[in-house]
Design an enzyme around this catalytic site. Structure first.
Site, PDB file in Angstrom:
ATOM      1  N   ASP A  46      40.325  36.835  43.067  1.00  0.00           N
ATOM      2  CA  ASP A  46      41.807  37.119  43.414  1.00  0.00           C
ATOM      3  C   ASP A  46      42.265  38.494  42.991  1.00  0.00           C
ATOM      4  O   ASP A  46      42.529  38.539  41.955  1.00  0.00           O
ATOM      5  CB  ASP A  46      42.485  35.990  43.248  1.00  0.00           C
ATOM      6  CG  ASP A  46      44.074  36.203  43.689  1.00  0.00           C
ATOM      7  OD1 ASP A  46      44.266  35.899  45.137  1.00  0.00           O
ATOM      8  OD2 ASP A  46      44.768  36.541  43.264  1.00  0.00           O
ATOM      9  N   TYR A  51      48.125  44.948  40.720  1.00  0.00           N
ATOM     10  CA  TYR A  51      47.672  44.677  39.607  1.00  0.00           C
ATOM     11  C   TYR A  51      46.870  45.900  38.841  1.00  0.00           C
ATOM     12  O   TYR A  51      46.647  45.921  37.880  1.00  0.00           O
ATOM     13  CB  TYR A  51      46.586  43.722  39.811  1.00  0.00           C
ATOM     14  CG  TYR A  51      47.055  42.229  40.225  1.00  0.00           C
ATOM     15  CD1 TYR A  51      48.349  41.962  40.345  1.00  0.00           C
ATOM     16  CD2 TYR A  51      46.085  41.173  40.687  1.00  0.00           C
ATOM     17  CE1 TYR A  51      48.989  40.706  40.844  1.00  0.00           C
ATOM     18  CE2 TYR A  51      46.596  39.989  41.348  1.00  0.00           C
ATOM     19  CZ  TYR A  51      47.856  39.860  41.338  1.00  0.00           C
ATOM     20  OH  TYR A  51      48.359  38.705  41.656  1.00  0.00           O
ATOM     21  N   LYS A  76      46.084  41.722  48.378  1.00  0.00           N
ATOM     22  CA  LYS A  76      47.299  41.508  48.917  1.00  0.00           C
ATOM     23  C   LYS A  76      48.026  42.660  49.333  1.00  0.00           C
ATOM     24  O   LYS A  76      48.079  43.781  48.418  1.00  0.00           O
ATOM     25  CB  LYS A  76      48.210  40.635  47.559  1.00  0.00           C
ATOM     26  CG  LYS A  76      47.341  39.431  47.206  1.00  0.00           C
ATOM     27  CD  LYS A  76      48.237  38.576  46.429  1.00  0.00           C
ATOM     28  CE  LYS A  76      47.426  37.721  45.490  1.00  0.00           C
ATOM     29  NZ  LYS A  76      46.665  38.241  44.399  1.00  0.00           N
TER      30      LYS A  76
HETATM   31  N1  NAP Z   1      50.786  35.880  44.640  1.00  0.00           N
HETATM   32  C1  NAP Z   1      51.313  36.119  43.356  1.00  0.00           C
HETATM   33  O1  NAP Z   1      52.457  36.441  43.507  1.00  0.00           O
HETATM   34  C2  NAP Z   1      50.696  35.659  42.311  1.00  0.00           C
HETATM   35  C3  NAP Z   1      51.586  35.501  40.834  1.00  0.00           C
HETATM   36  C4  NAP Z   1      50.751  35.281  39.809  1.00  0.00           C
HETATM   37  C5  NAP Z   1      49.667  35.145  39.716  1.00  0.00           C
HETATM   38  N2  NAP Z   1      48.774  35.275  40.799  1.00  0.00           N
HETATM   39  C6  NAP Z   1      47.191  35.281  40.875  1.00  0.00           C
HETATM   40  O2  NAP Z   1      46.986  33.775  40.232  1.00  0.00           O
HETATM   41  C7  NAP Z   1      46.044  34.327  39.025  1.00  0.00           C
HETATM   42  C8  NAP Z   1      46.457  33.397  37.877  1.00  0.00           C
HETATM   43  O3  NAP Z   1      47.720  33.246  37.436  1.00  0.00           O
HETATM   44  P1  NAP Z   1      48.277  33.892  36.024  1.00  0.00           P
HETATM   45  O4  NAP Z   1      47.315  35.098  35.701  1.00  0.00           O
HETATM   46  O5  NAP Z   1      49.716  34.015  36.344  1.00  0.00           O
HETATM   47  O6  NAP Z   1      48.131  32.742  35.085  1.00  0.00           O
HETATM   48  P2  NAP Z   1      47.172  31.502  34.560  1.00  0.00           P
HETATM   49  O7  NAP Z   1      46.002  31.716  35.228  1.00  0.00           O
HETATM   50  O8  NAP Z   1      48.028  30.143  34.699  1.00  0.00           O
HETATM   51  O9  NAP Z   1      47.129  31.677  32.962  1.00  0.00           O
HETATM   52  C9  NAP Z   1      46.488  32.982  32.432  1.00  0.00           C
HETATM   53  C10 NAP Z   1      46.657  32.784  31.217  1.00  0.00           C
HETATM   54  O10 NAP Z   1      45.968  31.671  30.461  1.00  0.00           O
HETATM   55  C11 NAP Z   1      44.993  32.036  29.460  1.00  0.00           C
HETATM   56  N3  NAP Z   1      43.833  31.210  29.696  1.00  0.00           N
HETATM   57  C12 NAP Z   1      42.981  31.157  30.526  1.00  0.00           C
HETATM   58  N4  NAP Z   1      42.075  30.281  30.591  1.00  0.00           N
HETATM   59  C13 NAP Z   1      42.328  29.605  29.622  1.00  0.00           C
HETATM   60  C14 NAP Z   1      41.823  28.381  28.766  1.00  0.00           C
HETATM   61  N5  NAP Z   1      40.807  27.729  29.244  1.00  0.00           N
HETATM   62  N6  NAP Z   1      42.431  28.022  27.650  1.00  0.00           N
HETATM   63  C15 NAP Z   1      43.451  28.962  27.047  1.00  0.00           C
HETATM   64  N7  NAP Z   1      44.010  29.892  27.821  1.00  0.00           N
HETATM   65  C16 NAP Z   1      43.354  30.176  28.802  1.00  0.00           C
HETATM   66  C17 NAP Z   1      44.863  33.567  29.796  1.00  0.00           C
HETATM   67  O11 NAP Z   1      44.222  34.144  28.976  1.00  0.00           O
HETATM   68  P3  NAP Z   1      42.780  34.858  28.687  1.00  0.00           P
HETATM   69  O12 NAP Z   1      42.774  35.890  29.767  1.00  0.00           O
HETATM   70  O13 NAP Z   1      42.708  35.630  27.066  1.00  0.00           O
HETATM   71  O14 NAP Z   1      41.855  33.578  28.727  1.00  0.00           O
HETATM   72  C18 NAP Z   1      46.274  34.045  30.287  1.00  0.00           C
HETATM   73  O15 NAP Z   1      46.946  34.176  29.121  1.00  0.00           O
HETATM   74  C19 NAP Z   1      46.707  35.822  38.565  1.00  0.00           C
HETATM   75  O16 NAP Z   1      45.721  36.332  37.820  1.00  0.00           O
HETATM   76  C20 NAP Z   1      46.565  36.637  39.896  1.00  0.00           C
HETATM   77  O17 NAP Z   1      45.266  36.617  40.461  1.00  0.00           O
HETATM   78  C21 NAP Z   1      49.102  35.574  42.258  1.00  0.00           C
END
Ligand code: NAP
Length: 308
Positions: A46, A51, A76
């Site tokens: 994704d 980004y 996106k």
């Molecule tokens: N469409 C939109 O508007 C939108 C908005 C937000 C996000 N997104 C997409 O969704 C993806 C995921 O959402 P997000 O990045 O907001 O948050 P997330 O996946 O809920 O959380 C990411 C956080 O969790 C940590 N993490 C990941 N796996 C872990 C585990 N097994 N144990 C402990 N910590 C863990 C990561 O750190 P480390 O990297 O250090 O592991 C990071 O700090 C984004 O990267 C993006 O691609 C889209």
């Protein structure tokens, strides 16, 4: 319960249920993360123009040695490109180093007007975001349908679209969005949106499944208790929640150990799924992504600041 490794969208294509998120992956981190993930079985990445790391994501995909056609790539359309979708798409294609995307999403139902302050996050002289609230999202979608017809994107969809916004888009769409990518987790289960999208054949994809930066949902006592019961990390419960419901989920990590463990999902009991579904209604409701777009985006639970 047999867990679905893939989710079918309205084009007939199959999306791997778990993809790697790439938001907030710092420079120098995401190339290795993407390469490692693909070598370890991920086939879904994704990405997004905003980004600022799509060139690294593309390099990571190539480094993996896995053929492009075996990987499902999402990107996106950024808010500044609503009037020129083809141009926004070309920028992502060039950065990623590919000639097509498997899925292209309208990132937000918000148009930003670029100015000298910034090409991607422009602000007005008073510091508020340079938002064009009069922009007709139906025109954006018309252009999304045009790029779909060129074959440069195999499917089109939206992100962060609430029911009122989808209702408006319905008036003109000739292609139903394949995906609505939204914040989704037990603190924000979006039951009404899910039912609405199900009825139209729009699949939900869950972003911020762990609660985003620092994965705050993992420290919730109920999630931890459930993780202990299944003998898995809390992240596995939060990711499995979606896979058990047939929802695409895209956890982000740049840690090799966490990238690997985030793909290991478990089958949750019906009772536990009900418990997870009820957490928000039982007092834990929380949206973690509330960017300052300056207006209500029409989600029932949108309580983000309304000042730009
Ligand atoms: N469409 C939109 O508007 C939108 C908005 C937000 C996000 N997104 C997409 O969704 C993806 C995921 O959402 P997000 O990045 O907001 O948050 P997330 O996946 O809920 O959380 C990411 C956080 O969790 C940590 N993490 C990941 N796996 C872990 C585990 N097994 N144990 C402990 N910590 C863990 C990561 O750190 P480390 O990297 O250090 O592991 C990071 O700090 C984004 O990267 C993006 O691609 C889209």
């Amino acid at each position: 319960m047999v867990l679905q490794t893939h989710v079918q969208i309205n084009t007939g294509a199959l999306i791997p249920s778990i993809g790697l998120g790439t938001w907030q992956a710092k420079p120098g981190e995401v190339q290795n993360a993407v390469c490692f993930a693909i070598k370890n079985g991920y086939r879904h990445i994704d990405a997004a123009l905003i980004y600022g790391n799509e060139h690294e994501v593309g390099q990571g995909i190539r480094d993996s040695g896995v053929p492009r056609e075996d990987i499902f790539i999402t990107s996106k359309l950024w808010n500044t490109h609503h009037p020129n979708v083809a141009e926004g798409l070309e920028q992502s294609l060039a950065a990623l180093g590919t000639d097509y995307l498997d899925l292209y999403l309208v990132h937000w139902p918000v148009r930003l007007v670029p100015n000298e302050s910034s090409a991607l996050l422009p602000v007005n002289p008073d510091g508020t975001r340079s938002i064009d609230r009069s922009w007709d999202m139906n025109e954006t979608w018309r252009q999304m349908e045009e790029v779909y017809k060129t074959g440069k994107v195999k499917a089109i969809g939206v992100a962060n679209w609430s029911i009122p916004y989808l209702e408006d888009l319905r008036k003109s769409w000739t292609i139903v969005p394949a995906i609505n990518q939204v914040e989704l987790h037990p603190f924000l289960p979006q039951h009404a949106l899910r039912e609405y999208c199900d009825n139209l054949g729009i699949r939900l994809a869950a972003y911020s499944p762990l609660g985003s930066t620092g994965a705050p949902l993992m420290s919730d006592s109920q999630i931890q208790a459930m993780a202990d019961k299944y003998g898995v990390p809390p992240a596995t419960i939060l990711i499995s929640y979606h896979v058990n419901k047939g929802v695409v989920v895209i956890p982000k990590s740049v840690s090799e150990a966490r990238i690997a463990s985030n793909r290991e999902v478990v089958s949750l009991s019906e009772e536990d799924l009900v418990e997870l579904d009820a957490m928000a209604a039982n007092g834990k409701a929380k949206r973690v992504n509330t960017p300052l777009w300056g207006f209500d985006l029409g989600f029932d639970d949108w309580y983000g600041p309304i000042k730009a």
